[in-house]
Design an enzyme around this catalytic site. Structure first.
Site, PDB file in Angstrom:
ATOM      1  N   TYR A  54     -17.214  -5.839 -20.250  1.00  0.00           N
ATOM      2  CA  TYR A  54     -15.971  -4.917 -18.973  1.00  0.00           C
ATOM      3  C   TYR A  54     -16.216  -4.028 -18.118  1.00  0.00           C
ATOM      4  O   TYR A  54     -16.462  -2.383 -18.772  1.00  0.00           O
ATOM      5  CB  TYR A  54     -15.060  -5.121 -19.926  1.00  0.00           C
ATOM      6  N   HIS A 138     -18.139 -11.165 -29.907  1.00  0.00           N
ATOM      7  CA  HIS A 138     -17.835 -12.264 -28.429  1.00  0.00           C
ATOM      8  C   HIS A 138     -18.629 -12.790 -28.192  1.00  0.00           C
ATOM      9  O   HIS A 138     -19.989 -12.878 -26.944  1.00  0.00           O
ATOM     10  CB  HIS A 138     -18.348 -10.529 -27.479  1.00  0.00           C
TER      11      HIS A 138
END
Length: 323
Positions: A54, A138
């Site tokens: 992110y 992830h």
């Protein structure tokens, strides 16, 4: 507070998805990020999720800075492994990956045991913390073999050593998450966008499997990246422009919600939170006003008549009535 699986880690029913703090799509400044986290704290949110992906680490840095004023024992933080950040020349931007930040680093897929530890150590440094509570693998969609053979055992070892309290996987699909639930000893899975009013695919196998195995589910993307928050022609669905068919479906749901004195946002949150396997709903929140609105909507009781009208109009299968 709700416990994640058989771990000792607890989360609030409403969490804070911090991808936005990494300048998801559009930039915000450090003070806006801090105000968003402060508003979440004021509304009782104590679970915060981030990742190196992110904003090339920006989300982790901002989240850590914003949480520094609070007692570490009073909140839960999760981050993710699988994308290692290596320094880059810094030219250009990261908009191709969805973040309005300079291309200061490049992402390297790495689900190796060494990669997991190195990525976690770098995340702790950016967060300014000595530990995180939850670590997810992830998006291992195209890296299943290494994720199951190396990445997952590395997380299991970290949990056994007491370095982290709970482990899991976070993805935008339900199929591989179901495999994690059935074939490993994860505490939690984070499923984004696959159990919503518009996409209920996680309800077929993943959520029943999780309930049966005592694995908790955290649901992200319950607004499907925007369409269920505010359906209009330019709304996004799964981070691209919403197809006309889904836009029309969302608009019909919104009209039903308004007839029953609620918002579509409240219905979307209530639907996601109602399944017994779900421990937490994790919307992405960009600003203090968004936080307050989301907390308000989450607290609204959705009348049974609303769900009944959705069923009768064919907008919700009868077996998926959350009431």
């Amino acid at each position: 507070m709700r416990r994640l699986g058989r771990s000792g880690v607890q989360v609030t029913p409403l969490g804070f998805g911090a991808a936005t703090l990494g300048n998801l799509f559009t930039p915000l400044d450090d003070e806006q990020a801090k105000e968003a986290v402060r508003a979440a704290w004021q509304r009782g949110i104590r679970y915060f999720d981030t990742a190196p992906h992110y904003g090339l680490g920006l989300s982790e840095r901002r989240l850590g800075a914003a949480l520094r004023q609070y007692d570490r024992a009073d909140y839960t933080v999760s981050t993710k492994v699988g994308r290692r950040l290596d320094p880059a020349d810094g030219t250009g931007d990261d908009l191709a990956s969805g973040f309005a930040v300079p291309a200061s680093h490049r992402r390297v897929w790495d689900f190796s045991a060494d990669g997991v530890r190195r990525t976690l150590e770098a995340s702790l440094a950016r967060l300014g913390l000595d530990r995180v509570d939850v670590v997810y693998l992830h998006d291992p969609d195209d890296h299943a073999e290494q994720a199951f053979r190396e990445g997952y055992p590395a997380l299991e070892k970290l949990r056994a050593e007491g370095v982290v309290g709970a482990i899991g996987a976070g993805m935008n699909q339900a199929g591989m998450l179901t495999r994690f639930v059935r074939d490993t000893d994860v505490d939690v899975v984070l499923c984004a966008g696959r159990y919503t009013l518009l996409d209920r695919s996680a309800g077929t196998e993943l959520l029943p499997a999780a309930a049966g195995r005592g694995v908790s589910v955290v649901l992200g993307g319950v607004f499907n990246s925007g369409l269920l928050a505010d359906p209009k022609p330019e709304s996004t669905y799964n981070y691209t422009r919403a197809p006309q068919e889904l836009l029309e479906r969302a608009l019909r749901m919104k009209a039903v919600a308004e007839r029953h004195g609620i918002t579509l946002r409240a219905a979307a949150l209530a639907f996601a939170a109602a399944h017994p396997a779900v421990a937490c709903v994790l919307p992405g929140l960009r600003s203090a006003p968004e936080v307050h609105d989301c907390a308000d909507q989450f607290a609204i009781p959705v009348p049974a008549q609303f769900w009944q009208e959705l069923r009768e109009s064919g907008l919700l299968p009868r077996e998926e009535d959350p009431s």
